[in-house]
Design an enzyme around this catalytic site. Structure first.
Site, PDB file in Angstrom:
ATOM      1  CG  HIS A 201      -1.820  -1.472  -5.449  1.00  0.00           C
ATOM      2  ND1 HIS A 201      -2.590  -0.848  -4.485  1.00  0.00           N
ATOM      3  CD2 HIS A 201      -2.010  -2.807  -5.255  1.00  0.00           C
ATOM      4  CE1 HIS A 201      -3.200  -1.755  -3.745  1.00  0.00           C
ATOM      5  NE2 HIS A 201      -2.876  -2.953  -4.192  1.00  0.00           N
ATOM      6  CD  GLU A 221     -18.270 -14.667  -8.776  1.00  0.00           C
ATOM      7  OE1 GLU A 221     -19.372 -15.179  -8.448  1.00  0.00           O
ATOM      8  OE2 GLU A 221     -17.520 -15.167  -9.629  1.00  0.00           O
ATOM      9  CG  ASP A 223     -18.552 -20.159  -4.728  1.00  0.00           C
ATOM     10  OD1 ASP A 223     -17.376 -20.134  -5.146  1.00  0.00           O
ATOM     11  OD2 ASP A 223     -19.044 -21.148  -4.154  1.00  0.00           O
ATOM     12  CG  ASP A 229     -22.438 -17.076  -7.010  1.00  0.00           C
ATOM     13  OD1 ASP A 229     -21.642 -17.972  -7.331  1.00  0.00           O
ATOM     14  OD2 ASP A 229     -22.182 -15.863  -7.101  1.00  0.00           O
ATOM     15  CG  ASP A 265      -3.190   2.484  -4.074  1.00  0.00           C
ATOM     16  OD1 ASP A 265      -3.250   2.300  -5.311  1.00  0.00           O
ATOM     17  OD2 ASP A 265      -3.071   1.574  -3.238  1.00  0.00           O
ATOM     18  CB  SER A 358      -5.335  -4.655  -3.495  1.00  0.00           C
ATOM     19  OG  SER A 358      -4.289  -4.863  -2.587  1.00  0.00           O
TER      20      SER A 358
END
Length: 412
Positions: A201, A221, A223, A229, A265, A358
């Site tokens: 989705h 990643e 922040d 970071d 999904d 998600s």
């Protein structure tokens, strides 16, 4: 300070330095020097060399244009003795099909340089690089699922810097203006050099604005508001992480039977370039194939993401929490889940995935001590609108059940 005479009498041979102007107008320094000389090059000495009066070089006039090849020479020399990682091979670049593409510039592959080819310097492709493994191969537990030692917590809090090196932030853009759309947030998990696993989705029109499309993924990643970071250690010193890496998505493979009930999904994102594993970027394990699942109950699971937190807004900093897997009888009946393909987890107050999480990982740990590794038990799929409520668990796609689907859709 180097003087002109010392430079003249050194082991350097400027006639061997050749500058090649590529089709992208990039200046590339080529050279043939002994490994011992390469190891002895110091950046300060090179800077001192630049400052020497051009009159001190016999018959040589120093132009500003020489600065770039000298800097490149220092970089290449310093990486000449670089060792390749466990899953890489040091071979000639023209023998590495994954890296021989017109769009791959020296800037793209220079961090893979392992040793110079002392026989041929005429061709751009005659360089030795650390060639990555095939894109259709999943790593074993000696490579995947490795993370720095950390404290496991039950309540949601900020993750430690690069604690989950497989975390991927999916980046979207306006399909017409090509401008970024940072308000759309989905995550994923790096599973090898070339692929990120996420929820279907997250890549389906209808679950995000129709003018948006997937552009890239960001790896390493922590922040979202800073790059690189950094964190302040207990001793007062600052610890800096490597800059994050953004890689365009080359292909989106969504499960062909994904539907509005969030069944199947799951989706794969093929990256335009194979990424190199570092302390900040590494894959998570997938059970099946090389890694056989153990038949035991997984009581404590971990989740992570940049989704909505206590203030009901997406978090700038990666957050984590521990949740518990629940049995079918305790999973809300109106979710109508299939335990063969889905996992029900959570329901502990204040610990849950939410909007923006998600596609992110539901993680479990296998093994002990030095043999411990993290594997991807599930993919964040859906849950209640009000997140983190007591006895309100969420639903995750069961990754292990889709192992063969994943394997069949990976390309070299």
């Amino acid at each position: 300070m180097l003087n002109g005479r010392r430079f003249q009498e050194s082991a350097w041979d400027l006639d061997r330095i050749k500058i090649i102007l590529s089709d992208r107008m990039l200046m590339i320094a080529r050279f043939t020097i002994s490994p011992s000389l390469a190891a002895g090059i110091k950046k300060k000495a090179l800077l001192d060399l630049i400052l020497v009066d051009s009159q001190m070089f016999v018959g040589l006039k120093v132009f500003t244009s020489m600065l770039l090849p000298i800097i490149l020479l220092a970089h290449l020399a310093s990486s000449a003795s670089q060792d390749c990682k466990t899953d890489e091979k040091c071979i000639r670049m023209d023998k590495c099909p994954l890296m021989v593409k017109p769009e791959y510039t020296m800037r793209t592959i220079r961090h893979r340089h392992c040793r110079p080819d002392i026989k041929t310097i005429e061709s751009y492709y005659h360089e030795y690089i650390c060639c990555p493994g095939q894109g259709n191969v999943l790593p074993n537990e000696e490579i995947c699922g490795q993370r720095p030692p950390t404290n496991r917590v039950m309540n949601g809090k900020q993750a430690e810097l690069n604690e989950f090196p497989w975390m991927a932030l999916i980046l979207y853009q306006n399909r017409i203006t090509l401008k970024p759309k940072p308000k759309i947030i989905c995550a994923g998990s790096l599973i090898n050099h070339r692929y990120v696993l996420t929820a279907a989705h997250c890549v389906s029109i209808g679950y995000f604005p129709p003018d948006a499309e997937v552009k890239a993924v960001r790896l390493g990643e922590h922040d979202r508001s800073s790059d690189p970071d950094y964190i302040k250690l207990l001793n007062g010193k600052w610890h800096w992480a490597p800059p994050h890496l953004e890689v365009d998505v080359e292909e989106i493979i969504k499960h062909e039977y994904f539907n509005s009930n969030f069944q199947n999904d799951i989706a794969l994102l093929r990256l335009q370039l194979p990424v190199r594993y570092t302390k900040a970027i590494a894959p998570i394990c997938i059970l099946g194939g090389q890694i056989t699942p153990n038949a035991y109950k997984r009581y404590i699971l971990e989740i992570a993401g940049w989704g909505k937190a206590e203030k009901h807004t997406p978090s700038q900093v990666l957050r984590k929490s521990s949740i518990m897997e629940v049995t079918e009888d305790k999973c809300p009946t109106h979710f109508k889940i299939s335990l063969e393909f889905q996992v029900c987890a959570g329901g502990q107050f204040g610990r849950d995935t939410c909007v923006g999480d998600s596609g992110g990982p539901l993680m479990a740990t296998m093994g002990k001590s030095l043999a411990e590794f993290v594997y991807l038990l599930g993919i964040t799929s859906y849950g209640y609108i009000k997140c983190g409520q007591l006895n309100h668990s969420s639903v995750y796609t069961k990754t292990e059940s889709y192992f063969y689907w994943i394997q069949q859709n990976l390309r070299p």
